[in-house]
Design an enzyme around this catalytic site. Structure first.
Site, PDB file in Angstrom:
ATOM      1  N   ALA A 290      14.415 -63.301 -51.989  1.00 43.99           N
ATOM      2  CA  ALA A 290      14.835 -62.726 -50.714  1.00 43.99           C
ATOM      3  C   ALA A 290      14.538 -61.233 -50.564  1.00 43.99           C
ATOM      4  O   ALA A 290      14.513 -60.732 -49.439  1.00 43.99           O
ATOM      5  CB  ALA A 290      16.321 -62.966 -50.488  1.00 43.99           C
ATOM      6  N   CYS A 410       2.100 -62.920 -49.541  1.00 45.59           N
ATOM      7  CA  CYS A 410       1.398 -61.873 -48.796  1.00 45.59           C
ATOM      8  C   CYS A 410       0.074 -61.611 -49.503  1.00 45.59           C
ATOM      9  O   CYS A 410      -0.225 -60.500 -49.923  1.00 45.59           O
ATOM     10  CB  CYS A 410       2.237 -60.608 -48.720  1.00 45.59           C
ATOM     11  SG  CYS A 410       1.534 -59.414 -47.557  1.00 45.59           S
TER      12      CYS A 410
END
Length: 477
Positions: A290, A410
Site C-alpha cells: 500500500a 510502474c
C-alpha cells in the site's frame, strides 16, 4: 644604464559571488549522487528552506528546479559531451566537479540562458563550491562546450542510427542503452514510437490531483484552483491537472486530505480493480503493497461508498505511516497494518478484491524520477523477479473464489509485467492457480491504445500518464 621593465601589479583578489539558485541546485545534485537520494524528495525541503530564508522567489525556485531535473534527465548526453572536452577519462573527474560541469552544460545546451551568462555563473559557482583552482578547469571545459549547440554536439558524439540504433537513441534522448532496448521491446513498432516515448520521458510531468470519492469532487478541485490554473483529467473522473507552477498544498481539499497528488495512471489502475465484476459478496478489499498510500486512499474512498472495508498492508513501517496519513479521515471502515505481503497476516480466501502493486524497477516513472535511469542496472530485474512472483501468488491465495486480483507495476518491462503473470498462473516456480484472465480494457472506458489485452499497458507519450501495467485475474478454483 638600462631601465628594468616594470612588473604588472597583481590583480586584487575578488570574492566569488554567491548565487543561491545555483548553489541550491548543486547541493541537490550532490545529495542525489552521495546519498542515492531522489530529487523529488531532496529538492522540496531545500526550496522551502530557501523561501523561508528570504533568498528565493517563485522565479528562482523555477530555475533551480529546471537546473536540477534538466541536469539529471540529460546526464548521459551531457556525460558524452563533457567526455569530449576533458583530457582524462570521465571516471577520473571528481564527482563534485562533474556535477558543476553538468549544471553548466545544461544551461548552455538545454536552456535559453545566454552563453556568457551560463559560463560566468557556473564558473562563479565553481569558485564558491570547488575553489579557484578547479574553477579554472571548469571554465576551460565550458568554453569548449559552448563552441557548439546541442544538435551539433549530438552529431559528433552519437553513433549513426543505422549503425547502432539503440546507442544512437540512448545518447540523443539520454537513456541507458539497456533501457532503450527494453522499452522498445515492450512498445514494439518502429523508430517513431520509441522516439516519442523517450522524448516523453524527458518532459516535465504535469501535477495531477485526485478528488477522493465521497470527500471531494473534481469540480470542487477545479474551482479551488481556478479556471486558469487547472484542467480536468483526461481519463479519470476524479482527476484534475494543475498548470505549471501550481501548488497542490495551497488548495483546501488537499490540505484537508480530501484530495491528493496522484498520477492519472495510478487512478486508472485503482478504478479498474474497483469496477471489475466479482462473483458474490464484495465486502473486504486488500491493498497488499500500500505504500505510500495513493491507491489505498482512492480504494478506501470507493470501498466506503459501497459499504466495503479496506485493509492496507505495507511492509516498511515508515511507508505504513504515510499510508495511515493518506487514509486519515476516510468515512468508511479501514485498517492500516505493517505486514509482509509474502508472509500474510490474514487468512487465505479472506478478500473479495486485492490490489498488488509490486516493487519494481520504476522504469515507468522516469519522468518523475529521472535519476533512476542512471541508477538502475539490468541485474535489478533478477532481484525483483522472485518477490514479484511470490507477492502475486500470495495475492491470489488471499482471494476467495470469484474474487479479483489486480497485479500492477510502474514498469513496462516485459520481465516485470506479463512474464510474472504467466509464470504464476502456469505454476512455474510454484503451484498452478485456477484463474480467469479478465480483459482490463473495458474497465478503462475512453482510454485509447490499450493494446491487444487482456492486460493493459499505459504510456507517457500515448496517455500522458506513468507507464503503469495492470493485469486482472479472477480466481476460479
Amino acid at each position: 644604464m638600462s631601465q628594468q621593465p616594470r612588473s604588472r601589479p597583481a590583480k586584487p583578489y575578488r570574492r566569488p559571488k554567491k548565487d543561491p539558485v545555483r548553489i541550491l541546485a548543486f547541493e541537490a545534485l550532490r545529495a542525489v549522487d552521495e546519498r542515492d537520494a531522489y530529487a523529488n524528495l531532496v529538492l522540496p525541503p531545500l526550496l522551502r528552506k530557501a523561501r523561508e530564508g528570504g533568498d528565493f522567489d517563485s522565479r528562482d525556485a523555477a530555475l533551480a528546479t529546471e537546473l536540477v531535473y534538466g541536469s539529471l534527465r540529460r546526464q548521459g548526453t551531457y556525460d558524452a559531451i563533457i567526455a569530449q572536452c576533458v583530457d582524462r577519462p570521465l571516471r577520473e573527474v571528481d564527482p563534485p566537479v562533474l556535477d558543476v560541469l553538468t549544471l553548466g552544460a545544461h544551461q548552455l545546451l538545454g536552456t535559453r540562458i545566454p552563453t556568457h551568462a551560463a559560463v560566468s555563473a557556473t564558473v562563479e559557482l565553481a569558485r564558491v563550491v570547488l575553489g579557484d583552482g578547479r574553477a579554472k578547469f571548469v571554465n576551460a571545459v565550458l568554453r569548449k562546450i559552448a563552441a557548439d549547440d546541442l544538435d551539433g554536439w549530438l552529431e559528433r558524439v552519437a553513433p549513426d542510427y543505422d549503425e547502432d540504433p539503440e546507442d544512437h537513441l540512448g545518447i540523443v534522448h539520454a537513456h541507458p542503452r539497456w533501457i532503450v532496448s527494453a522499452l522498445w521491446d515492450a512498445l514494439g513498432g518502429g523508430r517513431a514510437g520509441i522516439e516519442d516515448l523517450l522524448e516523453a520521458d524527458n518532459e516535465r510531468p504535469e501535477v495531477t490531483l485526485v478528488a477522493r470519492p465521497g470527500r471531494a469532487t473534481a469540480e470542487e478541485l477545479l474551482a479551488a484552483a481556478g479556471e486558469e490554473s487547472a484542467l480536468p483529467g483526461r481519463w479519470s473522473p476524479y482527476a484534475v491537472r494543475l498548470a505549471e507552477g501550481g501548488e497542490p498544498g495551497a488548495l483546501d481539499p488537499v490540505r484537508e486530505g480530501r484530495a491528493g497528488v496522484q498520477d492519472e495512471g495510478s487512478q486508472l489502475v485503482a478504478l479498474a480493480l474497483a469496477n471489475a465484476p466479482v462473483e458474490g459478496a464484495d465486502r473486504r478489499w486488500l491493498d497488499g503493497c500500500a505504500g505510500p498510500g495513493g491507491k489505498a486512499a482512492l480504494l478506501a474512498a470507493l470501498a466506503a461508498q459501497r459499504g466495503a472495508a479496506l485493509v492496507a498492508s505495507e511492509k516498511q513501517p515508515h511507508r505504513a505511516r504515510l499510508v495511515a496519513r493518506a487514509l486519515d479521515g476516510n468515512p468508511g471502515p479501514y485498517a492500516v497494518i505493517t505486514a509482509d505481503g509474502t508472509r500474510p497476516a490474514w487468512q487465505p480466501g479472506s478478500f473479495d478484491r486485492v490490489l498488488m502493486d509490486v516493487p519494481c524497477t520504476g522504469l515507468g516513472a522516469l519522468r518523475r524520477r529521472p535519476e533512476a535511469r542512471w541508477r538502475r542496472r539490468p541485474e535489478d530485474l533478477d532481484g525483483f523477479a522472485p518477490l514479484q512472483r511470490e507477492l502475486l501468488r500470495q495475492a491470489l491465495a488471499a482471494l476467495r473464489v470469484g474474487g479479483v486480483v489486480g497485479y500492477a507495476t510502474c514498469s513496462p518491462h516485459p520481465a516485470e509485467t506479463r512474464a510474472v503473470v504467466e509464470d504464476v498462473i502456469k505454476g512455474r516456480g510454484g503451484p498452478a492457480v485456477d484463474v480467469e484472465w479478465i480483459d482490463a480494457r473495458p474497465l478503462m472506458p475512453g482510454v485509447p491504445a490499450l493494446g491487444d489485452g487482456p492486460d493493459v499497458q499505459l504510456w507517457p507519450h500515448l496517455h500522458g500518464t506513468d507507464a503503469m501495467y495492470l493485469a486482472l485475474l479472477r480466481r476460479t478454483g
